[in-house]
Design a protein around this motif. Structure first.
Motif, mmCIF file in Angstrom:
data_model
loop_
_atom_site.group_PDB
_atom_site.id
_atom_site.type_symbol
_atom_site.label_atom_id
_atom_site.label_comp_id
_atom_site.label_asym_id
_atom_site.label_seq_id
_atom_site.Cartn_x
_atom_site.Cartn_y
_atom_site.Cartn_z
ATOM 1 N N CYS A 175 2.142 5.702 4.326
ATOM 2 C CA CYS A 175 2.042 4.416 5.384
ATOM 3 C C CYS A 175 3.299 4.478 4.777
ATOM 4 C CB CYS A 175 0.820 3.029 5.090
ATOM 5 S SG CYS A 175 1.964 1.650 5.849
ATOM 6 N N VAL A 185 -2.641 -8.428 6.673
ATOM 7 C CA VAL A 185 -0.760 -7.176 4.935
ATOM 8 C C VAL A 185 -1.345 -5.849 5.050
ATOM 9 C CG1 VAL A 185 -0.352 -7.089 2.712
ATOM 10 C CG2 VAL A 185 -0.249 -9.745 4.411
ATOM 11 N N ARG A 213 3.484 -7.952 6.066
ATOM 12 C CA ARG A 213 3.320 -8.545 6.604
ATOM 13 C C ARG A 213 3.438 -7.938 8.179
ATOM 14 N NH1 ARG A 213 -0.610 -13.233 6.764
ATOM 15 N NH2 ARG A 213 -0.212 -13.009 4.987
ATOM 16 N N THR A 242 -6.276 2.353 0.146
ATOM 17 C CA THR A 242 -5.630 1.387 0.046
ATOM 18 C C THR A 242 -5.723 0.058 0.907
ATOM 19 O OG1 THR A 242 -3.658 2.977 0.695
ATOM 20 C CG2 THR A 242 -3.872 1.702 -2.676
ATOM 21 N N ASN A 243 -5.234 0.425 1.952
ATOM 22 C CA ASN A 243 -5.547 0.234 2.743
ATOM 23 C C ASN A 243 -6.814 0.149 3.864
ATOM 24 O OD1 ASN A 243 -2.580 -1.393 3.169
ATOM 25 N ND2 ASN A 243 -2.104 0.426 3.267
ATOM 26 N N ASN A 295 -0.330 -2.632 2.294
ATOM 27 C CA ASN A 295 0.860 -1.758 1.533
ATOM 28 C C ASN A 295 1.396 -1.081 1.711
ATOM 29 O OD1 ASN A 295 -0.039 0.147 -1.133
ATOM 30 N ND2 ASN A 295 1.471 -2.135 -1.202
ATOM 31 N N ASP A 342 6.576 -4.185 -5.133
ATOM 32 C CA ASP A 342 6.136 -3.225 -6.643
ATOM 33 C C ASP A 342 6.390 -1.825 -6.756
ATOM 34 O OD1 ASP A 342 4.906 -2.346 -8.854
ATOM 35 O OD2 ASP A 342 2.647 -2.610 -7.876
ATOM 36 N N THR A 361 -1.649 4.470 1.137
ATOM 37 C CA THR A 361 -0.589 3.811 1.215
ATOM 38 C C THR A 361 0.710 5.069 1.260
ATOM 39 O OG1 THR A 361 -1.141 2.330 -1.249
ATOM 40 C CG2 THR A 361 1.677 2.591 -0.627
ATOM 41 N N THR A 419 6.628 1.187 -3.474
ATOM 42 C CA THR A 419 5.886 0.337 -2.743
ATOM 43 C C THR A 419 5.602 -1.215 -2.507
ATOM 44 O OG1 THR A 419 3.888 -0.231 -4.101
ATOM 45 C CG2 THR A 419 3.774 1.890 -3.143
ATOM 46 N N CYS A 420 5.590 -1.244 -1.256
ATOM 47 C CA CYS A 420 5.844 -3.256 -0.593
ATOM 48 C C CYS A 420 4.469 -3.311 0.145
ATOM 49 C CB CYS A 420 6.855 -3.121 -0.245
ATOM 50 S SG CYS A 420 6.865 -2.039 1.638
ATOM 51 N N ASP A 421 4.466 -4.720 0.346
ATOM 52 C CA ASP A 421 2.924 -5.307 0.864
ATOM 53 C C ASP A 421 4.064 -5.943 1.622
ATOM 54 O OD1 ASP A 421 1.348 -4.929 -0.526
ATOM 55 O OD2 ASP A 421 1.417 -6.861 -1.704
#
Lengths: 413, 384
Positions: free
Chosen positions: B372, B282, B277, B316-317, B284, B270, B369, B273-275
């Motif tokens: 990370c 998961v 795994r 966010t995480n 972010n 997105d 986010t 940013t990304c998710d």
């Protein structure tokens, strides 16, 4: 376990002050055999040899009364009858004691030609009871009628004498007792000493010239290769001196490999082969070869301690190789240069075998003369005096070195 | 003339001035191998700006010292070119490069006094006696060793020898000075003192410095920019702040400061940013480089950028992680947890709230986010 360690640690600390003396004594005791060995085989012979160079008791012992009487003699005319009588009696005594030969040799060294005067007189006077010993002695040998003979006897009777040293320095005492130079045809020792020093210096310089680049190369080679190269330096060192010297004979003699090669490529005519050995050249070449490791090893050990970054640093500071070498590298190798040079020089001024084998006539050094006096002429006093002078040269050199470079900076390997 | 006067060189200043200055040294596609097979330095591009303090940082064997030696002229590049002040220097021998060099073990000449050591480069350049004496004196004052002219190097402490080595590298006024781990032999306190000292001298003279070290703190403390070396390559060149805050490669992230590195696979993208795994969770993350769904990535999270979650939704995480081990380190609590099968270290400041962290219990941890960072894993690098 931890507790045990912490308990034993202070105990060890408490013990420590006691240990050194005991272990030092034990270490000293271990060195005793060597000390005894050195005393017996080196210091004692050296000492007696040096004593012999100034101590000549033969005549002083055998003819003590005559020498004492001669002490009061005016020296102008023949001594009194009493002196003749005493001399005759002591000569006979010496013959009985079987020391007459030594007495004769000793007197003969002071004045050549008196050997027969002593021995013949001692032989012929036996059993005689003449009225005048003077007349009888002069009759057996005319020399007794000369003042010089008695003066020689007086000189030979000196228990301690500098005569050997004077002789070794090409000096002598004239009739008046003054020290004067030997007649020019008899001046051989100083010239020989000068040649010895010059040859030694030349050998030292040759070794330095040849050894320095080799040591540099080995010291800056990668470790594996350095070991091999060092081995190449050491292998000749482990080979018998005799073998090495003989191989130089094979190479350098007039029908030898080098001459053959020169003739083959036409540099030298077959009937004009070069005299490369049995002369000074032979001594120089063979001794340089023999002594080279003594130069390379101290140089190598010093060079190894000089970090390679020093030359890089000098380059980064703007110095070319020559400047960097002379101002940065060379001064740091001086302790090695000094040690190697001193070692080679000292070894070569006392060198004997190689010059004896390949030196011919012009390549003989002073040690060969010492050997001659030890083995052929049996003039041990003179041999000892020559040895003493050599020793003095070495000590003087050492002191000069200490003054210039500092002995504590010397690195022998 | 007073070397302490900062106005002497207009390019000197607070480092900010240096950043706009011209390129002074340039490595262009430099390659170095000793045996023709094993590369020591690979396709290296690097520029050093005039008046800059640039550090080559990396573990031993990463090629940083080789680069310095090529710059000094003691090694030649196998391929590529090095330019100094616009001129290619391949054919210029070290002694003509006019580069000051400080060696790892100082390389002071032990048989010369301090004064003679400093005079050496000047005498080699043919300066007259008075000029030599004046410059030696000035250089010694710069390193605060006035009156040490007649000492020998072995009469000096390690720190003093270091100062002499620096003075000698500067006395002939080179525009570029190279330093090869110059503080490696000093103890910690002296090292920190000398870091400031070297920085002060560099700023005073406005000279360009290329500095080699394997100590990341040293590099951070002294440099305008740091080039991080790994296996013959430069991973990233940036100011210390950027290297710390915005590492672009996993190696940089782990070499500069502490970082938790987590391997995972992109599950959704997105914008920036990304998710990702990671095991069964998961995360972010901010994408340093562009990634597509299905790419393998490495996530970097600094232990001190994580926090206890007191109110859900702060980050966010946010995860509840099991405390596997913990250590009280005075100003902070170091907590070892596990996320998606990876060990994960969390640093909790010693302020209110950490009392609830207990070994074997869960702890509610979160991070933003932007803290990370998702990067390409190191295996991919050989393909670019």
């Amino acid at each position: 376990m931890n507790a045990a360690a912490s308990v034993s640690a202070p105990a060890a600390v408490a013990k420590r002050p006691k240990r050194p003396r005991g272990s030092r004594l034990r270490a000293a005791a271990l060195a005793l055999p060597l000390v005894a060995f050195i005393v017996v085989t080196f210091i004692a012979p050296l000492g007696t040899m040096l004593v012999r160079s100034v101590h000549a008791p033969v005549v002083a012992d055998a003819m003590s009364e005559t020498v004492a009487l001669l002490g009061d003699w005016d020296g102008g005319s023949l001594p009194a009858e009493a002196v003749f009588a005493t001399a005759a009696r002591e000569l006979l005594k010496a013959r009985e004691d079987r020391v007459i030969g030594q007495v004769a040799t000793r007197v003969n060294r002071v004045q050549a030609g008196l050997r027969s005067a002593v021995t013949r007189t001692a032989r012929r006077l036996r059993g005689l009871q003449p009225e005048s010993w003077r007349a009888a002695m002069i009759e057996t040998h005319a020399a007794w009628g000369e003042v010089d003979t008695w003066r020689a006897l007086l000189l030979a009777g000196e228990r301690y004498t500098g005569r050997n040293y004077l002789h070794a320095l090409d000096l002598k005492r004239d009739a008046a007792g003054d020290i004067v130079a030997q007649p020019s045809e008899q001046r051989i020792y100083m010239a020989l000493l000068a040649r010895t020093l010059a040859v030694s210096l030349a050998i030292t310089l040759l070794c330095l010239l040849l050894g320095y680049p080799v040591a540099y190369f080995i010291a800056h080679a990668p470790p594996g290769r350095a070991n091999w190269l060092l081995l190449l330096v050491l292998v000749p060192f482990w080979t018998s001196l005799l073998v090495r010297t003989t191989s130089w004979i094979v190479l350098l003699q007039s029908q030898g490999v080098v001459n053959d090669l020169l003739v083959l490529i036409g540099l030298v005519n077959d009937d004009e082969r070069l005299a490369l050995i049995y002369n000074l050249n032979g001594t120089l070449v063979a001794m340089t070869h023999v002594l080279l490791p003594f130069m390379v090893l101290p140089l190598y050990s010093v060079m190894r301690t000089i970090p390679a970054t020093h030359m890089s640093a000098a380059a980064s500071l703007g110095a070319g190789f020559g400047k960097a070498f002379w101002r940065v590298y060379w001064p740091q190798t001086l302790p090695g240069v000094g040690a190697g040079s001193l070692l080679v020089f000292i070894l070569s001024i006392g060198y004997y075998i190689t010059p004896a084998l390949v030196g011919g006539r012009t390549g003989q050094l002073i040690s060969n003369m010492i050997a001659f006096h030890m083995q052929q002429s049996l003039n041990w006093g003179l041999a000892a005096a020559l040895g003493g002078i050599l020793l003095a040269c070495v000590v003087a050199l050492y002191l000069v070195y200490d003054r210039l470079v500092g002995v504590e900076r010397m690195k022998l390997g | 003339m007073d070397t302490q006067d900062p106005s002497r060189r207009p390019t000197s200043g607070e480092g900010a001035g240096a950043k706009t200055a011209d390129v002074y040294v340039e490595f262009n596609g430099v390659h170095k191998t000793y045996d023709g097979v094993t590369p020591i330095v690979r396709d290296l591009h690097l520029t050093v700006r005039e008046g800059e303090f640039l550090t080559l940082l990396g573990p031993s064997g990463s090629g940083k010292t080789t680069c310095l030696m090529m710059l000094a002229g003691f090694e030649a590049p196998s391929a590529g070119a090095i330019r100094i002040d616009g001129r290619a220097v391949d054919a210029v021998p070290p002694r003509k490069r006019n580069i000051g060099m400080v060696f790892q073990n100082y390389a002071l000449f032990p048989h010369m006094t301090v004064g003679a050591n400093l005079a050496f480069p000047l005498q080699v350049r043919g300066l007259d006696r008075a000029a030599v004496a004046e410059r030696v004196h000035r250089a010694l004052r710069l390193v605060r060793l006035e009156g040490f002219e007649d000492r020998h190097p072995n009469q000096l402490s390690g720190g003093q020898q270091q100062r002499v080595a620096i003075a000698r590298a500067l006395v002939f006024e080179p525009r570029l000075v190279l330093m090869d781990e110059p503080l490696g032999a000093l103890d910690r306190r002296l090292r920190e003192e000398m870091q400031f000292e070297i920085r002060r001298i560099q700023r005073t003279l406005g000279v360009t410095v290329v500095y080699v070290t394997h100590d990341q703190q040293e590099a951070m403390a002294m440099s305008d920019r740091v080039a991080v070396f790994n296996a013959g390559r430069i991973e990233q060149v940036d100011s210390p702040e950027v290297l710390y805050e915005e590492p672009r490669r996993p190696f940089v992230a782990s070499f500069i400061g502490d970082n938790n590195l987590l391997r995972g696979r992109v599950a959704a993208v997105d914008g920036d940013t990304c998710d990702v795994r990671v095991g069964d969770v998961v995360i972010n993350a901010f994408m340093v480089t562009r990634h597509e769904v299905g790419d393998d990535v490495v996530l970097a999270v600094r232990p001190e950028r994580t926090g206890l979650v007191s109110e859900a939704g702060t980050y966010t995480n946010e995860f509840v992680l099991r405390v596997e081990d913990m250590a009280f380190l005075g100003d902070h609590l170091r907590v070892l947890t596990n996320i998606g099968g990876h060990g994960f270290v969390v640093k909790i400041p010693n302020i209110v709230g950490h009392g609830g962290v207990l070994a074997g219990e869960g702890v509610h941890i979160g991070w933003a986010t932007l803290d990370c960072r998702a990067m390409r894993p190191p295996e991919d690098e050989s393909s670019d």
